[in-house]
Design a protein around this motif. Sequence first.
Motif, mmCIF file in Angstrom:
data_model
loop_
_atom_site.group_PDB
_atom_site.id
_atom_site.type_symbol
_atom_site.label_atom_id
_atom_site.label_comp_id
_atom_site.label_asym_id
_atom_site.label_seq_id
_atom_site.Cartn_x
_atom_site.Cartn_y
_atom_site.Cartn_z
ATOM 1 N N CYS A 110 34.612 35.662 45.078
ATOM 2 C CA CYS A 110 35.335 34.584 44.415
ATOM 3 C C CYS A 110 34.684 34.174 43.098
ATOM 4 O O CYS A 110 33.495 33.832 43.049
ATOM 5 N N ALA A 111 35.497 34.187 42.034
ATOM 6 C CA ALA A 111 35.026 33.756 40.715
ATOM 7 C C ALA A 111 35.758 32.492 40.257
ATOM 8 O O ALA A 111 35.582 32.056 39.121
ATOM 9 N N PHE A 112 36.590 31.913 41.144
ATOM 10 C CA PHE A 112 37.320 30.707 40.789
ATOM 11 C C PHE A 112 36.427 29.478 40.941
ATOM 12 O O PHE A 112 35.406 29.505 41.635
ATOM 13 N N VAL A 113 36.827 28.405 40.297
ATOM 14 C CA VAL A 113 36.098 27.156 40.438
ATOM 15 C C VAL A 113 36.452 26.548 41.791
ATOM 16 O O VAL A 113 37.596 26.158 42.041
ATOM 17 N N SER A 114 35.466 26.505 42.671
ATOM 18 C CA SER A 114 35.656 25.946 44.008
ATOM 19 C C SER A 114 34.295 25.501 44.529
ATOM 20 O O SER A 114 33.288 25.614 43.843
ATOM 21 N N GLY A 115 34.288 24.978 45.740
ATOM 22 C CA GLY A 115 33.023 24.581 46.345
ATOM 23 C C GLY A 115 32.653 23.132 46.135
ATOM 24 O O GLY A 115 31.515 22.731 46.373
ATOM 25 N N ALA A 116 33.605 22.312 45.698
ATOM 26 C CA ALA A 116 33.320 20.889 45.543
ATOM 27 C C ALA A 116 33.063 20.258 46.911
ATOM 28 O O ALA A 116 33.662 20.659 47.901
ATOM 29 N N ASN A 150 33.936 21.754 34.911
ATOM 30 C CA ASN A 150 32.967 20.840 35.511
ATOM 31 C C ASN A 150 33.701 19.856 36.423
ATOM 32 O O ASN A 150 34.408 18.966 35.949
ATOM 33 N N ILE A 151 33.517 20.038 37.729
ATOM 34 C CA ILE A 151 34.249 19.218 38.695
ATOM 35 C C ILE A 151 33.859 17.746 38.596
ATOM 36 O O ILE A 151 34.720 16.858 38.614
ATOM 37 N N TYR A 184 35.370 16.114 35.644
ATOM 38 C CA TYR A 184 36.812 15.942 35.818
ATOM 39 C C TYR A 184 37.095 14.694 36.649
ATOM 40 O O TYR A 184 37.964 13.882 36.304
ATOM 41 N N ILE A 185 36.356 14.526 37.738
ATOM 42 C CA ILE A 185 36.551 13.356 38.593
ATOM 43 C C ILE A 185 36.257 12.067 37.832
ATOM 44 O O ILE A 185 36.934 11.043 38.006
ATOM 45 N N LEU A 186 35.271 12.113 36.927
ATOM 46 C CA LEU A 186 34.872 10.930 36.150
ATOM 47 C C LEU A 186 35.717 10.749 34.891
ATOM 48 O O LEU A 186 35.443 9.868 34.081
ATOM 49 N N ARG A 187 36.739 11.600 34.711
ATOM 50 C CA ARG A 187 37.620 11.580 33.524
ATOM 51 C C ARG A 187 36.828 11.826 32.242
ATOM 52 O O ARG A 187 37.154 11.301 31.179
ATOM 53 N N ASP A 188 35.784 12.646 32.350
ATOM 54 C CA ASP A 188 34.924 12.918 31.194
ATOM 55 C C ASP A 188 34.954 14.402 30.816
ATOM 56 O O ASP A 188 34.087 14.877 30.102
#
Length: 358
Positions: free
Chosen positions: A18-24, A269-270, A273-277
Motif C-alpha cells: 500500500c502506497a496510499f495515505v492511510s493508517g490514521a 498530512n493527516i 488536515y484535521i486541524l484545517r492547516d
Amino acid sequence: MKGIYIHIPYCAKRCVYCAFVSGAPHDSMPLYVQALKDEMDERLIRGDDISTIYIGGGTPSVLYRGAINDILSFVRGRCNVRADAEITVECNPDSVTHEFVDEIVGAGVNRVSIGLQTDNDELLKRINRPHNLNGFLKAWELLSPIKNKSLDLMIGLPGQTEEDLYSSIELAVKLGAPHISLYALKSEEGTLLYNSGFVEDEDFEALLYEKAYKYLTDHGYNRYEVSNFCLGDNYSRHNFAYWDLVDYYGFGVSAHSLLDGKRIANDDNINKYILRDSIRTEVDVTADRADEYIMLALRTSKGIDLNRLKGYGVDLLECKQKEIAEFIKNGYLTIDDNCLKLTEDAYFVMNSIISSLI
C-alpha cells in the motif's frame, strides 16, 4: 455533471504494497469526518449536479457506524445528487458486518468495491491482509442487498502461481461478480514491500494477465479498461469519468480534483488536515489536456475520439501519421467510427504506443 471522491485514511492493517495515505489512529475518526464536512462546505458549489460519488481509502468500512450516512447526507444537503447517481463505497471483508451493510443501504449506496486480492490464505497473510477466504465469502453474502459489486484481484503477489490466480478468478466468476478489477502488483518506494527488497517480475505478471484476460473474456466479461472487466453495463461510471476527463471534486487528505481545467491536490498530512492547516495546490492543466486525453482514453475500449481530440487542438492523424500507420500495419491500432483504439494484442505494448502518440 460532476463526480465526488472522498478519501478515508483508516485501515485495520497496512498491506505490504500500500502506497496510499492511510493508517490514521482510529480515535481521530470523528474529527476527520468533521474536517471532511468543513472542506465540502467550503468548496462544493451549492446546487452542483452530481452523477457519481466514490468513498475510498484506506478502508471506509472501518469507519464508526453512522459516519458514511453523515457524509452522504451532508453532500445531499449541498448538491443535487441525481436520482440515478452511482454511489460506491470501498470495503474490506474483515470490516463488513450486518450493521455496515444496513447503514450503507440506508444511505443510498448502490455499489461496493470489495478487496479480495487472492483466495489463497497463505498469500493473504504474506501481504498482511486482515481477512481470509472464509471471511471474504461471509462478507460477500452479507453484501447481497447490493447487486452491483466489484471485486479486486491482484497479480504478481510474492509467491503467487498460475494456479493461485486461476483459483481466484474462477471464484470471482462463480460468484457472478458484476465487475472485476485486476491489478498488477507494483513495489512502490516507501511501502513495506519495497523496503523488504521485493522486485516484481513484469514478464510473469504479463503472462498472468494474458491468461486472466482470456479466462474472463471467455466467461462473458468485457475489458473496458486495461485493469477493469465487467458483465454487461456494470462498468464503474465514476472511474470511467476519470478516464473521460469529467470534472470531479476530491475531498480528504491527499485527494485530487479536476475542476475547470485545474488539477487541485490536498496534501498528505493527516494531522494538518484535521486541524484545517493543510495545503492545497492548484495546477492549470488546460495546455496538457490533449496529451492527458490520449494517455487515458487509449487505455479504454472506447479509445480516442479523434474529433474530440481536434477540439483540444490536436489532429492526431495528421501530426502522427507515420506512427499510426506503422501501428496499424503491425496490428496494434485500429480506427473504428473515427475512434483510434488498441487491438487485443496491443495492451502489452500500450505504454510505448502512448509515448509515441503524445
